[in-house]
Structures are given as structure tokens and as C-alpha cells.
Design a protein around this motif. Structure first.
Motif, PDB file in Angstrom:
ATOM      1  N   ASN A  16       0.858  -1.188   0.000  1.00  0.00           N
ATOM      2  CA  ASN A  16       0.000   0.000   0.000  1.00  0.00           C
ATOM      3  C   ASN A  16       0.890   1.232   0.000  1.00  0.00           C
ATOM      4  OD1 ASN A  16      -2.403  -1.435   0.165  1.00  0.00           O
ATOM      5  ND2 ASN A  16      -2.285  -1.563   2.389  1.00  0.00           N
ATOM      6  N   PRO A  17       0.724   2.134  -0.972  1.00  0.00           N
ATOM      7  CA  PRO A  17       1.610   3.301  -1.032  1.00  0.00           C
ATOM      8  C   PRO A  17       1.372   4.270   0.125  1.00  0.00           C
ATOM      9  CG  PRO A  17      -0.089   3.436  -2.709  1.00  0.00           C
ATOM     10  CD  PRO A  17      -0.276   2.111  -2.034  1.00  0.00           C
ATOM     11  N   TYR A  18       2.416   4.989   0.482  1.00  0.00           N
ATOM     12  CA  TYR A  18       2.323   6.011   1.523  1.00  0.00           C
ATOM     13  C   TYR A  18       1.464   7.156   0.982  1.00  0.00           C
ATOM     14  CZ  TYR A  18       3.942   8.996   5.328  1.00  0.00           C
ATOM     15  OH  TYR A  18       4.012   9.783   6.438  1.00  0.00           O
ATOM     16  N   LYS A  19       0.529   7.633   1.816  1.00  0.00           N
ATOM     17  CA  LYS A  19      -0.364   8.703   1.350  1.00  0.00           C
ATOM     18  C   LYS A  19       0.307  10.070   1.488  1.00  0.00           C
ATOM     19  CE  LYS A  19      -4.672   6.354   2.210  1.00  0.00           C
ATOM     20  NZ  LYS A  19      -5.206   5.690   3.371  1.00  0.00           N
ATOM     21  N   LEU A  20       0.350  10.793   0.400  1.00  0.00           N
ATOM     22  CA  LEU A  20       0.925  12.135   0.425  1.00  0.00           C
ATOM     23  C   LEU A  20      -0.111  13.128   0.937  1.00  0.00           C
ATOM     24  CD1 LEU A  20       2.752  12.135  -3.032  1.00  0.00           C
ATOM     25  CD2 LEU A  20       3.658  11.491  -0.787  1.00  0.00           C
ATOM     26  N   THR A  21       0.357  14.179   1.612  1.00  0.00           N
ATOM     27  CA  THR A  21      -0.573  15.175   2.142  1.00  0.00           C
ATOM     28  C   THR A  21       0.086  16.548   2.198  1.00  0.00           C
ATOM     29  OG1 THR A  21      -1.965  15.781   4.020  1.00  0.00           O
ATOM     30  CG2 THR A  21       0.081  14.628   4.548  1.00  0.00           C
ATOM     31  N   SER A  22      -0.713  17.571   2.037  1.00  0.00           N
ATOM     32  CA  SER A  22      -0.180  18.940   2.128  1.00  0.00           C
ATOM     33  C   SER A  22      -0.583  19.602   3.442  1.00  0.00           C
ATOM     34  CB  SER A  22      -0.692  19.777   0.949  1.00  0.00           C
ATOM     35  OG  SER A  22      -2.101  19.873   1.012  1.00  0.00           O
ATOM     36  N   VAL A  23      -1.226  18.831   4.334  1.00  0.00           N
ATOM     37  CA  VAL A  23      -1.675  19.402   5.621  1.00  0.00           C
ATOM     38  C   VAL A  23      -1.234  18.513   6.779  1.00  0.00           C
ATOM     39  CG1 VAL A  23      -3.674  20.612   4.654  1.00  0.00           C
ATOM     40  CG2 VAL A  23      -3.919  18.244   5.451  1.00  0.00           C
ATOM     41  N   SER A  24      -1.213  19.125   7.948  1.00  0.00           N
ATOM     42  CA  SER A  24      -0.783  18.420   9.146  1.00  0.00           C
ATOM     43  C   SER A  24      -1.883  17.526   9.714  1.00  0.00           C
ATOM     44  CB  SER A  24      -0.351  19.473  10.163  1.00  0.00           C
ATOM     45  OG  SER A  24      -0.338  18.972  11.445  1.00  0.00           O
ATOM     46  N   CYS A  25      -3.142  17.981   9.658  1.00  0.00           N
ATOM     47  CA  CYS A  25      -4.257  17.159  10.144  1.00  0.00           C
ATOM     48  C   CYS A  25      -5.567  17.655   9.539  1.00  0.00           C
ATOM     49  CB  CYS A  25      -4.319  17.134  11.664  1.00  0.00           C
ATOM     50  SG  CYS A  25      -5.051  18.609  12.397  1.00  0.00           S
ATOM     51  N   ASN A  26      -6.671  16.966   9.855  1.00  0.00           N
ATOM     52  CA  ASN A  26      -7.936  17.313   9.200  1.00  0.00           C
ATOM     53  C   ASN A  26      -8.554  18.619   9.694  1.00  0.00           C
ATOM     54  OD1 ASN A  26      -8.868  16.386  11.601  1.00  0.00           O
ATOM     55  ND2 ASN A  26     -10.243  14.842  10.771  1.00  0.00           N
ATOM     56  N   SER A  27      -7.967  19.260  10.694  1.00  0.00           N
ATOM     57  CA  SER A  27      -8.447  20.590  11.097  1.00  0.00           C
ATOM     58  C   SER A  27      -8.245  21.586   9.964  1.00  0.00           C
ATOM     59  CB  SER A  27      -7.696  21.088  12.337  1.00  0.00           C
ATOM     60  OG  SER A  27      -6.369  21.421  12.000  1.00  0.00           O
ATOM     61  N   GLN A  28      -7.433  21.206   8.972  1.00  0.00           N
ATOM     62  CA  GLN A  28      -7.112  22.111   7.878  1.00  0.00           C
ATOM     63  C   GLN A  28      -7.949  21.867   6.622  1.00  0.00           C
ATOM     64  OE1 GLN A  28      -2.736  21.331   9.229  1.00  0.00           O
ATOM     65  NE2 GLN A  28      -2.674  22.739   7.501  1.00  0.00           N
ATOM     66  N   ALA A  66     -14.182  34.626   8.854  1.00  0.00           N
ATOM     67  CA  ALA A  66     -12.943  34.693   8.060  1.00  0.00           C
ATOM     68  C   ALA A  66     -11.958  33.612   8.503  1.00  0.00           C
ATOM     69  CB  ALA A  66     -12.319  36.076   8.211  1.00  0.00           C
ATOM     70  N   SER A  67     -12.090  33.170   9.744  1.00  0.00           N
ATOM     71  CA  SER A  67     -11.192  32.120  10.252  1.00  0.00           C
ATOM     72  C   SER A  67     -11.308  30.826   9.465  1.00  0.00           C
ATOM     73  CB  SER A  67     -11.522  31.805  11.712  1.00  0.00           C
ATOM     74  OG  SER A  67     -10.685  32.500  12.553  1.00  0.00           O
ATOM     75  N   LYS A  68     -12.483  30.573   8.918  1.00  0.00           N
ATOM     76  CA  LYS A  68     -12.669  29.310   8.164  1.00  0.00           C
ATOM     77  C   LYS A  68     -11.674  29.256   7.010  1.00  0.00           C
ATOM     78  CE  LYS A  68     -15.895  26.562   5.527  1.00  0.00           C
ATOM     79  NZ  LYS A  68     -16.599  26.785   4.274  1.00  0.00           N
ATOM     80  N   ASN A  69     -11.571  30.346   6.287  1.00  0.00           N
ATOM     81  CA  ASN A  69     -10.644  30.377   5.165  1.00  0.00           C
ATOM     82  C   ASN A  69      -9.198  30.269   5.655  1.00  0.00           C
ATOM     83  OD1 ASN A  69     -10.116  30.511   2.407  1.00  0.00           O
ATOM     84  ND2 ASN A  69      -9.532  32.665   2.613  1.00  0.00           N
ATOM     85  N   LYS A  70      -8.927  30.917   6.777  1.00  0.00           N
ATOM     86  CA  LYS A  70      -7.570  30.865   7.337  1.00  0.00           C
ATOM     87  C   LYS A  70      -7.193  29.411   7.654  1.00  0.00           C
ATOM     88  CE  LYS A  70      -5.089  32.461  11.421  1.00  0.00           C
ATOM     89  NZ  LYS A  70      -5.235  33.169  12.683  1.00  0.00           N
ATOM     90  N   TRP A  71      -8.106  28.695   8.321  1.00  0.00           N
ATOM     91  CA  TRP A  71      -7.822  27.306   8.681  1.00  0.00           C
ATOM     92  C   TRP A  71      -7.783  26.405   7.454  1.00  0.00           C
ATOM     93  CZ3 TRP A  71      -6.412  24.779  13.081  1.00  0.00           C
ATOM     94  CH2 TRP A  71      -6.371  25.554  14.248  1.00  0.00           C
ATOM     95  N   PHE A  72      -8.776  26.536   6.578  1.00  0.00           N
ATOM     96  CA  PHE A  72      -8.908  25.580   5.490  1.00  0.00           C
ATOM     97  C   PHE A  72      -7.991  25.886   4.300  1.00  0.00           C
ATOM     98  CE2 PHE A  72     -13.385  23.809   6.648  1.00  0.00           C
ATOM     99  CZ  PHE A  72     -12.873  23.389   7.868  1.00  0.00           C
ATOM    100  N   SER A  73      -7.305  27.002   4.335  1.00  0.00           N
ATOM    101  CA  SER A  73      -6.346  27.252   3.253  1.00  0.00           C
ATOM    102  C   SER A  73      -4.912  27.120   3.752  1.00  0.00           C
ATOM    103  CB  SER A  73      -6.565  28.647   2.650  1.00  0.00           C
ATOM    104  OG  SER A  73      -6.227  29.628   3.595  1.00  0.00           O
ATOM    105  N   HIS A  74      -4.768  26.734   5.022  1.00  0.00           N
ATOM    106  CA  HIS A  74      -3.419  26.599   5.572  1.00  0.00           C
ATOM    107  C   HIS A  74      -2.835  25.245   5.149  1.00  0.00           C
ATOM    108  CE1 HIS A  74      -0.214  27.795   8.250  1.00  0.00           C
ATOM    109  NE2 HIS A  74      -0.142  26.530   8.608  1.00  0.00           N
ATOM    110  N   ASN A  75      -1.669  25.291   4.532  1.00  0.00           N
ATOM    111  CA  ASN A  75      -0.997  24.046   4.124  1.00  0.00           C
ATOM    112  C   ASN A  75       0.505  24.315   3.988  1.00  0.00           C
ATOM    113  OD1 ASN A  75      -0.496  25.168   1.506  1.00  0.00           O
ATOM    114  ND2 ASN A  75      -2.621  24.719   0.989  1.00  0.00           N
TER     115      ASN A  75
END
Ligand code: SF4
Length: 139
Positions: A16-28, A66-75
């Protein structure tokens, strides 16, 4: 480190390949925690801190802040260090709240991922060799 070891184990045993990700956790990207006061948060660590509320559910329709965008665009692209790091898509970058709180903002701070990756890869590979020789994958 356990999740890294499990990822390598899954690769060595089942390919099973290692999953790549651009975020630290699902809070993002997709975590929604509703407090009893009508606030919505995306990270357990900051529930109750209104400045990090990503929205409010007391009205008929959810009001996003505005925090939603801050959190969900952080990577990883938001960190000058992570964006140049060869481990970036394996690591996913630093914890968002630590970055927002500037607890980890020193350029030398990192989340130890390269060290842990190396340890986990070696440990898992040794166990895989044991498995090849004994047909028993020890936990
Ligand atoms: S290893 Fe460090 S610098 Fe590299 S992506 Fe992870 S947190 Fe960023």
C-alpha cells in the motif's frame, strides 16, 4: 511515530503506497466541532477560543467567519521552510495552531518528521526482514 510505522508496515506487507498530504491534520480541511454556545471550531485544541471560531450555527443558516478560510487554506505552501523541504508531502507541515500561535515560528523549529521517518523506515524494514525469514510479522 506509530502511524509512520504502520504506514511502512502496510507498504512492506501489502504494497500500500504512503499517502501524500499537504496538511498536518484534518483541522485544515474538514473538521467541524460544535460547541454548546453556537460556535464551530475545526481544532480540538482551540475549542472555546472565539478568535478561532470558523463559524456560528445559532441562526437558520450557518454564518462562516474569516477564520474558516484561514484554517482551510493553511498548508505546506504557507511556510517558507516547508515549501522548500524535500519531506513536505510526506510530512504535511507543522501543526496549524502552533503556527497561528507563533509557538513554532522560529525558522529552526520543525516537527521532527525527518528524524521520525528515518527511525520508522529502519524499524519497519528490520521487522519486514524478520517477516521474510520467519513468516511472522511481529507487532
Ligand atoms: S519536515 Fe519540517 S520543514 Fe519539512 S515539511 Fe515537515 S515541518 Fe515542514
Amino acid at each position: 511515530m506509530t502511524s509512520l510505522i504502520n504506514a511502512f508496515k502496510s507498504y512492506f506487507k501489502n504494497k500500500n503506497p504512503y499517502k501524500l498530504t499537504s496538511v498536518s491534520c484534518n483541522s485544515q480541511f474538514g473538521s467541524f466541532i460544535f460547541d454548546p454556545h453556537g460556535n464551530i471550531f475545526s481544532c480540538m485544541e482551540i475549542v472555546g477560543r472565539k478568535e478561532h471560531s470558523i463559524g456560528n450555527y445559532t441562526q437558520k443558516e450557518i454564518e462562516w467567519s474569516a477564520s474558516k478560510n484561514k484554517w482551510f487554506s493553511h498548508n505546506i505552501t504557507k511556510s517558507t521552510k516547508c515549501v522548500k523541504c524535500k519531506y513536505a508531502l510526506l510530512c504535511g507541515g507543522k501543526c496549524a495552531i502552533k503556527e497561528f500561535n507563533k509557538l513554532n515560528s522560529s525558522n529552526n523549529e520543525c516537527n521532527s518528521f525527518p528524524f521520525l521517518l528515518n527511525q520508522a523506515a529502519n524499524l519497519s524494514y528490520n521487522k519486514y526482514n524478520q517477516f521474510i525469514n520467519t513468516n511472522n510479522y511481529e507487532e
